[in-house]
Design a protein around this motif. Structure first.
Motif, PDB file in Angstrom:
ATOM      1  N   LEU A   1       0.853  -1.170   0.000  1.00  0.00           N
ATOM      2  CA  LEU A   1       0.000   0.000   0.000  1.00  0.00           C
ATOM      3  C   LEU A   1       0.897   1.231   0.000  1.00  0.00           C
ATOM      4  N   TYR A   2       0.506   2.280  -0.731  1.00  0.00           N
ATOM      5  CA  TYR A   2       1.298   3.501  -0.793  1.00  0.00           C
ATOM      6  C   TYR A   2       0.470   4.681  -0.302  1.00  0.00           C
ATOM      7  N   VAL A  12       0.817   1.478  13.468  1.00  0.00           N
ATOM      8  CA  VAL A  12       0.155   1.393  12.164  1.00  0.00           C
ATOM      9  C   VAL A  12      -0.659   0.107  12.129  1.00  0.00           C
ATOM     10  N   GLN A  13      -1.945   0.248  11.847  1.00  0.00           N
ATOM     11  CA  GLN A  13      -2.836  -0.900  11.721  1.00  0.00           C
ATOM     12  C   GLN A  13      -3.529  -0.818  10.369  1.00  0.00           C
ATOM     13  N   LEU A  24       3.704  -5.897   7.985  1.00  0.00           N
ATOM     14  CA  LEU A  24       5.090  -6.351   7.950  1.00  0.00           C
ATOM     15  C   LEU A  24       6.073  -5.195   7.916  1.00  0.00           C
ATOM     16  N   TYR A  25       5.681  -4.091   7.284  1.00  0.00           N
ATOM     17  CA  TYR A  25       6.555  -2.917   7.163  1.00  0.00           C
ATOM     18  C   TYR A  25       5.690  -1.689   6.988  1.00  0.00           C
ATOM     19  N   ALA A  26       6.089  -0.609   7.629  1.00  0.00           N
ATOM     20  CA  ALA A  26       5.444   0.693   7.438  1.00  0.00           C
ATOM     21  C   ALA A  26       6.524   1.758   7.556  1.00  0.00           C
ATOM     22  N   GLY A  27       6.784   2.463   6.450  1.00  0.00           N
ATOM     23  CA  GLY A  27       7.816   3.492   6.473  1.00  0.00           C
ATOM     24  C   GLY A  27       8.053   4.070   5.101  1.00  0.00           C
ATOM     25  N   SER A  28       9.217   4.640   4.928  1.00  0.00           N
ATOM     26  CA  SER A  28       9.588   5.285   3.679  1.00  0.00           C
ATOM     27  C   SER A  28       9.604   4.283   2.533  1.00  0.00           C
ATOM     28  N   GLN A  29       9.148   4.722   1.381  1.00  0.00           N
ATOM     29  CA  GLN A  29       9.117   3.862   0.201  1.00  0.00           C
ATOM     30  C   GLN A  29      10.511   3.689  -0.390  1.00  0.00           C
ATOM     31  N   GLY A  30      11.324   4.710  -0.330  1.00  0.00           N
ATOM     32  CA  GLY A  30      12.715   4.577  -0.729  1.00  0.00           C
ATOM     33  C   GLY A  30      13.084   5.117  -2.096  1.00  0.00           C
ATOM     34  N   ILE A  40       1.595  -5.605   3.904  1.00  0.00           N
ATOM     35  CA  ILE A  40       0.695  -6.381   4.759  1.00  0.00           C
ATOM     36  C   ILE A  40       0.642  -7.819   4.268  1.00  0.00           C
ATOM     37  N   THR A  41       0.127  -8.681   5.110  1.00  0.00           N
ATOM     38  CA  THR A  41      -0.158 -10.059   4.745  1.00  0.00           C
ATOM     39  C   THR A  41      -1.661 -10.268   4.875  1.00  0.00           C
ATOM     40  N   LEU A  42      -2.261 -10.817   3.833  1.00  0.00           N
ATOM     41  CA  LEU A  42      -3.685 -11.136   3.904  1.00  0.00           C
ATOM     42  C   LEU A  42      -3.847 -12.571   4.377  1.00  0.00           C
TER      43      LEU A  42
END
Length: 71
Positions: A1-2, A12-13, A24-30, A40-42
Motif C-alpha cells: 500500500l502507498y 500502524v494498523q 510487515l513494514y510501514a515506512g519510507s518507500q525509498g 501487509i499479509t492477507l
C-alpha cells in the motif's frame, strides 16, 4: 500500500473487510521522496472475499476507506 504521512507513526494498523491484518513494514518507500509504503499479509481466511473495504489507522487516526478485490 502507498500513501503519505505514514513514516514516523508509532502504531500502524490495517483493516481489510473489518479484520485487522498483519503489518510487515510501514515506512519510507525509498524511491520517491515523500512516498510511504505499507506491506501487509492477507490471511487465507480472506480468500475469495471479492470486494472488501480497506483502511489504515496510524497513531489513532483513520484514513479514508477504499476497496480492494480479493480473489
Amino acid at each position: 500500500l502507498y500513501g503519505t504521512g505514514i513514516r514516523g507513526a508509532q502504531n500502524v494498523q490495517v483493516f481489510v473487510a473489518g479484520q485487522s491484518v498483519p503489518v510487515l513494514y510501514a515506512g519510507s518507500q525509498g524511491q520517491y521522496q515523500g512516498l510511504d509504503q505499507i506491506n501487509i499479509t492477507l490471511p487465507a481466511s480472506l480468500a475469495g472475499t471479492g470486494e472488501a473495504s480497506l483502511y489504515i489507522v496510524t497513531d489513532g487516526k483513520a484514513s479514508n476507506m477504499t476497496t480492494i478485490h480479493i480473489q
